[in-house]
Enzyme design. Structure first.
Site, PDB file in Angstrom:
ATOM      1  N   HIS A  80       0.810  -1.215   0.000  1.00  7.24           N
ATOM      2  CA  HIS A  80       0.000   0.000   0.000  1.00  7.24           C
ATOM      3  C   HIS A  80       0.845   1.267   0.000  1.00  7.24           C
ATOM      4  O   HIS A  80       0.368   2.327  -0.431  1.00  7.24           O
ATOM      5  CB  HIS A  80      -0.945   0.020   1.207  1.00  7.24           C
ATOM      6  CG  HIS A  80      -2.119  -0.898   1.022  1.00  7.24           C
ATOM      7  ND1 HIS A  80      -2.086  -2.216   1.391  1.00  7.24           N
ATOM      8  CD2 HIS A  80      -3.334  -0.697   0.476  1.00  7.24           C
ATOM      9  CE1 HIS A  80      -3.245  -2.774   1.085  1.00  7.24           C
ATOM     10  NE2 HIS A  80      -4.010  -1.882   0.527  1.00  7.24           N
ATOM     11  N   GLY A  81       2.045   1.184   0.501  1.00  5.71           N
ATOM     12  CA  GLY A  81       2.855   2.395   0.472  1.00  5.71           C
ATOM     13  C   GLY A  81       4.153   2.229   1.222  1.00  5.71           C
ATOM     14  O   GLY A  81       4.294   1.339   2.066  1.00  5.71           O
TER      15      GLY A  81
END
Lengths: 476, 316
Positions: free
Chosen positions: A328-329
């Site tokens: 996701h990041g």
């Protein structure tokens, strides 16, 4: 080009018209059109992104073809490794290099007083890179596993990788499902197109009326948590749960609906996740295309749940959640979020209760039982608390946010209640259709009631539009 | 396909007709709630306090005789101008206007509320009902949010109803509309909080963008002078007040803004000698008087409000 932009409406009308009226008798021409329009769609953000997707597609197309014609297992494996290294390498450089470089520098500095001298790169993160990288990876892995034949047609393959409805934020389609659809003749089907439009309408409603609307409050609460009461911060966490759900599932609905208008079926990406009775059920209903990707290409190859020791099982669960968080990041908040999810999930898999709820909640009944409501509520609260780590800028911000919720003012009336009515409408609509693909599918009401509903949704979209935020999942 | 196109065309026609009808009714509602009489305030109110969060948190209108604080946080001067224009047209008894005026008000940092794609829509939705064609042109930004809001503004398509709901309901119920029902009307904000988090954050917001120092805001300056002229034309005494800032914040204001601000103050004093300028920015306040590095809290507010009362302004 965003789905909720004027440009996309014009783009869609043009591509739809050419696709069904000019090229309706030629799959090849239709695929060429999809390829060109998808590259235009993607390049509209930044033309420089096109080179990456082109290289990724070309590499996997050639490697898969070579892999198919190769009998030597070691060479086949070597080609797979080249594909994995180049795809993950590209993702690593563009998405994770700066994060790891900063983290190692910081760690080394804390330990030894000077940093390692790793430089940070001034790179733009190409939109959707995590999505299409995983899509091409699934293709080469499936060809390697001989579950799928390598494509011989570059146009078809490139169109599959760049298919504009799902290019930038999924669903992450497996080649096994989507690629054959590019090879078959497509027919315009009235019911399918009608359903596609309804799903698009529902997706836009979720994005514009709910996600963007509550997102304004969420920003206020998360930017200055010290200025708000505990009850308002709790409301902010509640709003974020719906912001991220409506933002992402809204995008998926628009993507699936758009693909249906072109005669394609994409996989379901969300299955009413907040109606889950435990964390295991939640993860079977949230971002399904990513969860199943990790299950098939990471969890099962690691041994899945069929391992000898509990330690190994714990390692497998932890790995899949940490990697999912990292997907996701590039931020510690996502890693902590993944770790905490693993902690919540592990007890249920250890006791073999992770697949306890495979049916739909309140199946056959209009309302859930009290027991079901309690479980659903408890699951929602847990998921909600973890979302705070997902949303906060840093782990310490998340801890400050949580500690500011549980104070005396938690028992006061929150003030920013403007997002509640639309969330209630969403819950009612989705509860009614929890066994269907989307809230507007196969409505049985009389025509004027149905049309009244559609018109009301469109009017709400018109009223709420103009305060649009970027789709959250674009950054992933 | 033909059936699909027929159905879609019919549906679109229905939608367009409904939008036209709703635009007609909405236009009527809007004209009704924008009637001048709704902007009337207590006849005894002669002093208006305007500006952004700085005047909002500083001046307690309950302590200043015959005054009303209608400041709104993050309000740009263009919106303050149109707000003042509307209120003055309905309230000829106004004799004083207190306006917060600090270096950040004339920095491009203040334009974020006008031109950033995220913030444009919020302020456009709050103030759209006041703007004229020139005002809308001045806040043009090449974002989709602006385009959508422009179309809504131009063709009377319902705006952000959550901001107008109270006004529309009152028109429908034929109830009296009060000034505070308008979404752009703020009030004195008293806070007992004291949070010194990070002085660089407000400095970055006010004076920097992506690490680069910003320039003066042409549009803020244009409307700043328009406010002065509006007050001048209506024989209203304008009091410009630079509200207190913590020394750590003050010391970080870029030199460009410090000197341009001084130049502007001087220019105003030369061109409009009737305008009063009061500088409380370096007023000696203890840390406990600040809500954060550039706003006072209730303790600071009490001190500064009392100071303003000592200034040579006729509040009657």
């Amino acid at each position: 080009m965003k789905f909720t932009s004027f440009e996309f409406i014009i783009f869609f009308i043009i591509v739809f018209t050419i696709y069904w009226f000019v090229f309706k008798n030629s799959i090849r021409k239709q695929n060429v059109l999809i390829l060109i329009s998808s590259y235009f769609f993607y390049g509209y953000w930044d033309y420089r992104f096109l080179s990456l997707i082109f290289i990724s597609s070309l590499l996997d197309f050639l490697l898969a073809k070579k892999m198919q014609s190769e009998d030597n297992e070691n060479r086949r494996k070597g080609m797979l490794i080249i594909s994995l290294i180049s795809n993950i390498g590209m993702l690593g450089v563009f998405k994770y290099y700066n994060f790891f470089s900063n983290s190692f520098n910081e760690m080394y500095q804390n330990l030894f007083g000077n940093d390692l001298g790793f430089v940070t790169l001034n790179l733009i993160l190409p939109i959707g890179i995590s999505f299409y990288t995983f899509q091409t990876l699934s293709y080469t892995i499936d060809v390697y596993r001989q579950k799928l034949k390598a494509s011989n047609d570059p146009i078809t393959f490139f169109a599959y990788v760049s298919f504009f409805p799902q290019l930038v934020a999924g669903p992450i389609e497996r080649a096994v499902n989507l690629l054959p659809q590019f090879e078959k003749e497509r027919f315009f089907d009235y019911d399918r197109a009608k359903d596609g439009l309804r799903q698009i309408l529902w997706g836009v409603f979720k994005k514009v009326v709910i996600a963007d609307n509550v997102g304004t409050y969420v920003d206020q609460f998360y930017n200055n948590p010290e200025l708000y009461s505990g009850s308002n911060l709790a409301l902010g966490a509640f709003y974020f749960a719906f912001q991220i759900y409506c933002d992402f599932s809204g995008y998926s609905d628009i993507a699936i609906g758009t693909a249906r208008m072109f005669g394609f079926n994409l996989m379901k990406n969300f299955n009413y996740p907040y109606f889950s009775r435990d964390i295991g059920e939640f993860w079977r209903r949230w971002h399904i295309s990513l969860s199943t990707w990790f299950r098939d290409y990471l969890y099962i190859p690691l041994g899945g749940s069929k391992v000898d020791s509990k330690a190994r099982l714990f390692f497998n669960v932890l790995t899949i959640f940490i990697v999912s968080g990292l997907w996701h990041g590039a931020n510690w908040t996502f890693i902590v979020w993944g770790f905490l999810n693993a902690m919540l999930f592990f007890p249920s898999i250890l006791t073999g209760r992770n697949r306890k709820y495979l049916n739909t909640i309140g199946d056959g009944n209009r309302f859930p039982s009290f027991k079901e409501i309690s479980k659903m509520f408890l699951t929602f609260i847990m998921v909600n608390l973890l979302w705070i780590f997902f949303r906060a800028n840093t782990v310490s911000d998340a801890i400050i946010y949580i500690s500011n919720i549980f104070v005396e003012s938690f028992f006061t009336m929150p003030t920013k209640l403007g997002g509640i009515p639309m969330i209630v409408l969403l819950i009612i609509m989705e509860w009614r259709s929890r066994t269907k693909n989307h809230a507007l599918e196969n409505l049985q009401e009389k025509r004027f009631i149905r049309w009244g509903g559609y018109i009301s949704l469109i009017m709400l979209i018109i009223i709420f539009t103009g305060e649009e935020k970027v789709f959250i999942y674009f950054q992933f | 396909m033909n059936k699909f196109l027929r159905q879609i065309s019919f549906f679109l026609v229905v939608i367009i007709v409904i939008i036209f009808i709703s635009a007609y009714f909405y236009g009527n509602l809007k004209n009704n709630y924008l009637k001048n009489k709704n902007f009337k305030i207590n006849i005894e109110t002669t002093t208006l306090i305007l500006g952004d969060s700085h005047s909002q948190t500083t001046f307690d209108d309950k302590k200043i005789p015959h005054s009303k604080n209608i400041s709104f946080h993050a309000e740009h001067y263009i919106f303050t101008y149109f707000k003042l224009l509307k209120i003055l047209s309905a309230n000829p008894q106004i004799t004083n206007v207190v306006l917060s005026f600090g270096p950040h008000n004339i920095s491009q940092g203040s334009d974020i509320s006008l031109f950033s794609s995220q913030r444009t829509s919020r302020s456009f939705a709050r103030y759209f009902m006041l703007l004229d064609a020139n005002g809308v042109k001045d806040i043009y930004s090449p974002s989709q949010n602006w385009r959508i809001n422009y179309l809504k503004w131009k063709y009377n398509i319902p705006f952000q109803l959550k901001l107008e709901a109270k006004l529309i309901i009152k028109v429908l119920q034929q109830k009296e509309i009060k000034l505070r029902d308008y979404p752009f009307i703020g009030s004195f904000h008293s806070s007992n909080k004291h949070v010194f988090k990070d002085v660089s954050t407000p400095i970055k917001i006010h004076y920097y963008s992506n690490g680069n120092e910003l320039k003066k805001s042409e549009i803020a300056l244009k409307y700043f002078y328009k406010i002065i002229e509006l007050c001048d034309e209506n024989n209203i005494k304008l009091i410009l007040v630079n509200t207190p800032q913590h020394k750590e914040y003050r010391n970080l204001i870029p030199q460009y803004f410090v000197s341009y601000y001084k130049k502007t103050v001087y220019k105003v004093s030369q061109l409009y000698p009737n305008v009063i300028y009061i500088d409380y920015s370096d007023y000696q306040l203890s840390d406990s008087c600040f809500g954060d590095y550039h706003h006072v809290n209730n303790i600071g507010s009490e001190i500064i409000t009392n100071e303003l009362l000592k200034s040579p302004i006729n509040y009657k």
